[in-house]
Write an enzyme that holds these catalytic residues in place. Structure first.
Site, short mmCIF file in Angstrom:
data_model
loop_
_atom_site.label_atom_id
_atom_site.label_comp_id
_atom_site.label_asym_id
_atom_site.label_seq_id
_atom_site.Cartn_x
_atom_site.Cartn_y
_atom_site.Cartn_z
N SER A 121 0.90 -1.15 0.00
CA SER A 121 0.00 0.00 0.00
C SER A 121 0.94 1.20 0.00
CB SER A 121 -0.90 -0.01 1.23
OG SER A 121 -1.72 1.15 1.19
N GLU A 369 -1.71 11.57 11.55
CA GLU A 369 -1.93 10.26 12.15
C GLU A 369 -1.30 9.13 11.34
OE1 GLU A 369 -4.30 12.52 11.44
OE2 GLU A 369 -4.83 13.24 13.44
N PHE A 394 -9.75 9.60 15.13
CA PHE A 394 -8.73 9.98 14.16
C PHE A 394 -7.78 8.82 13.83
CE2 PHE A 394 -9.65 14.31 16.10
CZ PHE A 394 -10.62 14.58 15.15
N ASP A 426 -18.61 18.25 21.67
CA ASP A 426 -17.78 18.45 20.47
C ASP A 426 -18.45 17.90 19.21
OD1 ASP A 426 -15.68 20.03 21.31
OD2 ASP A 426 -14.40 18.35 21.87
N GLN A 430 -15.86 14.29 16.32
CA GLN A 430 -14.83 13.94 17.33
C GLN A 430 -15.15 12.63 18.05
OE1 GLN A 430 -12.39 16.69 17.37
NE2 GLN A 430 -13.77 17.11 15.68
#
Lengths: 625, 625
Positions: A121, A369, A394, A426, A430
């Site tokens: 990948s 990330e 995330f 939030d 989130q």
């Protein structure tokens, strides 16, 4: 390696030709693969393996050996050919490429001892290479890390996360080579042979960039030497190459990506051309035998001391995310291999506690990330025990990396905070509501979900030493400590928190829903209904026997409740575990896109509060219907 | 807008002050949020909304209105304040920020009519903005697209995918503004106020970059004008700002990210300071009333013709991925809104068939899956029907985008090819084995999985017009056509392919496993055991009633078989569907990391071939045990 260039270069030329021939032959034998991709990289590979890198073909894991990561994993055949040429295994093995019982797979995996992480990948190998380079710094080794990318690959954003990180961290032990063959799978690459366009990008990201002709061995050697001498920043060598180089009828031609030459006339013609490219062998040169070994130095055995026990009192309130931070510091105290990685949320995940104590083992990846998880893969492959953490939602940004970590079976220890609607105001962007599904899908990822401070600390220590990748889900709100500090936990275990001899149902919760389940238990008990309550802190592996036993002891009625979407989470995990016993599960979970609000309002609005559990139990117990 | 700068700038100054006050007040009322992040952006927001953009606050969806995407979604309060200031809704509403019954959520979602896509996961808004800009080109509108990023956000690799794509596509209708306040959540950003470091990056990626003081309204207006006049490339305005600007005790201070001012002394002090920043109002200026509306032009109604029917013969062999490509061309012929996006695998997914016929509606994103999905989100939000496709495994690269597409409920129509071990020799890195889990987890994503050419074509047309996001899984190997061209399908349906009055079990397959199930049916029948066979082409929504009926009619025995990992896929979907009827499911799925090999070898090695189905049926039928 002090060979004169007049000997070295003809010898390398012949190595490159052999690597091309091996790549062409093995892919034709397999009937598939990417020979033209190998051919463009052959000269770079020859120079790297036989005139630059220090390694021992018979001990690829040597902790001080230079590393090579094939980020353009589809060039696997030439990687295998290079290791065979170096003597790591018999060249005849190459003809088993892509066969079911050979580890010479279509793309490299760590089933092969000389592969640190699986690639294939695109845009991931360079991130793992950063982990490898960070590890060299950690263990004070002078090994260098080389990574070969394709030019098409550099369209992946993760490559620029890596570029930023390596530039910021001044990783001068890292050397990238981009095989700029200008052809992607389906068309020419974005910038084709505009070498300045590519070099300007790397320079803007703080790298030393060198543009060369990737088929000029002297230029390749010069560039590798320049990279080695460049201090304070990583180097990217941009090698202008021709896809299919060496086989005239495919050189630079579109439409030949991922196509093996057909056995017979096509293959014969290619091989005949390649055979003609051998040059007179220089006398007394045996490059494989002359590969420089890593300098011998005392091997440091890094071993762990016992991890300090938790020190809570029952009823103390702490968020599991904060307990995670505490646990990480205790683990870091006990084991020098433990490192932590962050994506600029360390004050929310509480990994900042670790940074304060162990700044040298803390890697800040800013808001990136993919490189965080990718670097963790590289660190894990080199002996560290890395804990990358961010908001759980995330981690979905790095799902392709997590998938490849599973294929690599490397010991990255992920932690995701702020799980579920219980984060509150939030809002949905989130809230992680698919993280359990995402990690459970990979069959070898351990998935843990503690509900209090004690279980968090114990499970962090367990996940550190459990083989392979692991994920811990932590929560934002404070929850009461319900376990004694000496309680024991196990990967694959669960805790029965409430039980009686007359339970009418079993409620399975985890994390914040354990407390909703306990509330529901008390409300039902007040109305004369006893229920069993289970804390399913280990979601994968799962204690199927324990769940079946609880289900059977409670009239076969099982209700799951989770702060997660309905598909792929705890309900599904429990349902599969109890199905062989003929038991079914009533699932409470979030079943629509949530919104902002107070945590307790959201638990109730989206169907996972104590009230809903009570209703569900009443609806499924035959006597109460 | 022909106001003299001497009137315009004081008026904008007062707007910026009001936006700061609104952001500070509303977050304090909510008790959470990001006021300092809003304050750094206030001057840019004032200039954009009240001196640059053409829009109608009362008709935000106007197809020719300029678009604004708040890529730094945590600055939501100032976005809401700007729309309130423009007159879109009553300013008093702002005080309901983050409350459960208000659509003014913690981060923006399209529940609000002026929000095109949900933001709050950083690095995504700019990708959606590219989709918006591509759409302007598609519908031949001169609307411009503005996107506001944070500087910390630009660490996300997706930002550089967007940068590459917009540069390559010469999207001069796109203008980015980076609010360079130099502070992230947990620490200073990577490059802080090194404006050249940032500008060099954008320039290297082919953008026009302008560095300004982001609190100097004249400079902001000049830069926006310069961007408007720049042709042939997008512009990034790098605005040097101070986080918390306007509130002296937080200006430029670390540790104030995501913190509302405490009601009482702290809030009062902040507001007192801000109130003092109003300047004498210029006479006769009413900026909200003077917002230029989009030029009126005839609205083109884009409507669809009927889609051409499939034209296969039963028994023809075609891969569903190829049928997908055919279907896409027929759909493109029928409906001008249909567009396709690729990540350099169009000759494998067969979206190249669409490119050949409709090059103007085909967007090549090279090897960059995040911007491909993100741009699709922007296109969908603006009225296109986008089909982004790549290898199914590489959609995991964009999972965070898919998650946000679900939150946005935008109609992106994803297709992932090369699902499962049946791809064969390329090995696990190229096999999607978690894509069903990934997409099923999102409650509003439609998940389709056809097994032959006819069902593929029919389902592509259905998914195009079904509201919300959808995912189709296609396979690499050729499979026989089993349906007549006039067969009808439905979202949420299934097909019973084999049944008798004496079925001892129901086998549920989809895609390639349908054919293994049919083989198992024949083998079992030969030994005197009748089984029902179901093609579960609609995995989500799922035909629970149909599955329960089949299960009940076949002794309660259901076996699922899927070319996917065990968790989160078809087994789990069927199990949840039949659980209320008290039925359980025996699941056949891939339960370990696979490897390279021939497709049929892999189906057998990993437990999902006809032989395993036969064994499973025999193991669970009471009479045959």
């Amino acid at each position: 390696m002090t060979l004169d260039r007049s000997s070295l270069i003809p010898a390398l030329r012949n190595v490159a030709t052999r690597l091309r021939i091996d790549s062409v032959k093995s892919t034709s034998e397999a009937g598939s693969g990417h020979p033209t991709t190998c051919c463009s990289a052959a000269d770079v590979m020859a120079a790297l393996f036989f005139a630059e890198m220090r390694f021992d073909p018979h001990e690829p894991h040597n902790p001080d050996a230079d590393r090579f990561v094939l980020s353009k994993g589809h060039a696997a055949p030439i990687l295998y050919a290079a290791w065979a040429e170096a003597g790591a295994f018999d060249r005849a093995e190459l003809m088993n490429l892509r066969k079911i019982d050979s580890d010479l797979e279509g793309h490299p995996t760590p089933r092969l001892p000389f592969v640190d992480v699986a690639t294939g990948s695109l845009g991931q190998g360079i991130c793992a290479a950063i982990g490898s380079a960070l590890n060299a710094r950690r263990v004070k080794s002078d090994y260098r890390t080389y990574v070969l990318l394709g030019d098409g690959e550099t369209a992946e954003g993760s490559v620029w996360e890596a570029a930023d990180t390596a530039g910021y961290d001044k990783l001068d032990s890292l050397c990238g080579i981009t095989d700029v063959n200008a052809l992607g799978q389906s068309r020419p690459t974005m910038w084709q042979h505009d070498m300045d366009a590519l070099a300007n990008r790397w320079r803007a990201f703080g790298w030393h960039a060198i543009v060369i002709d990737g088929h000029d061995l002297a230029a390749i050697l010069d560039a590798l030497g320049e990279a080695r001498r460049t201090k304070g920043r990583p180097t990217m060598i941009l090698a202008r190459t021709i896809k299919g180089k060496g086989v005239s009828f495919v050189e630079g031609k579109d439409g030949w990506h991922g196509k093996a030459f057909k056995k017979g006339e096509e293959l014969d013609r290619a091989l005949a051309e390649l055979e003609k490219q051998f040059v007179p062998a220089p006398v007394g040169v045996n490059l494989p035998a002359q590969i420089p070994k890593p300098a011998a130095r005392p091997r440091v055995v890094e071993s762990a001391k016992p991890v300090a026990a938790p020190s809570y009192k029952r009823g103390d309130e702490t968020a599991t995310r904060e307990a995670y931070g505490v646990a990480l510091t205790k683990l870091g105290e006990a084991d020098p291999r433990v490192v932590a990685l962050d994506a600029d949320v360390k004050n929310s995940t509480f990994s900042d506690k670790f940074e304060k104590l162990f700044p040298d083992r803390f890697y800040e990846n800013f808001i990136a990330e993919q490189v965080m998880v990718g670097a963790a893969m590289g660190l894990a492959a080199r002996g560290a025990i890395p804990f990358p953490s961010t908001f759980a939602c995330f981690l979905s940004r790095a799902y392709d990396f997590i998938r490849m970590a599973a294929i690599s079976n490397v010991g990255i220890k992920m932690a995701g905070s702020h799980a579920g609607v219980s984060i509150g105001e939030d809002g949905p962007s989130q809230m992680a509501l698919e993280d359990l599904a995402m990690c459970r899908a990979e069959p070898n990822i351990t998935v843990l979900y503690p509900c209090d401070g004690v279980s968090t600390e114990k499970l962090v220590a367990l996940m550190a030493y459990h083989p392979g990748p692991a994920y811990m889900r932590t929560s934002r709100p404070k929850t009461p400590v319900i376990y004694d500090n000496n309680e024991t936990f196990s990967i694959g275990g669960l805790k029965v928190l409430r039980e009686s001899s007359s339970d009418a149902a079993t409620i399975v919760g985890a994390g914040v829903t354990v407390f909703e389940a306990l509330k529901a238990h008390d409300q039902l008990k007040a109305s004369g209904v006893n229920v069993r309550v289970i804390d399913l802190y280990s979601v994968q592996p799962i204690d199927a026997a324990g769940l079946v036993a609880a289900g059977k002891a409670s009239g076969g009625v099982i209700v799951t409740v989770e702060d997660h979407y309905a598909a792929g989470g705890i309900g599904d995990a429990v349902a599969e575990a109890v199905a062989p016993a003929g038991l079914t599960v009533k699932r409470l979970a979030v079943r629509e896109i949530p919104r902002s609000g107070k945590p307790e309002e959201l638990l109730d609005r989206f169907g996972i509060s104590a009230r809903h559990i009570v209703d569900a139990v009443r609806s499924v117990i035959p006597a109460l219907k």
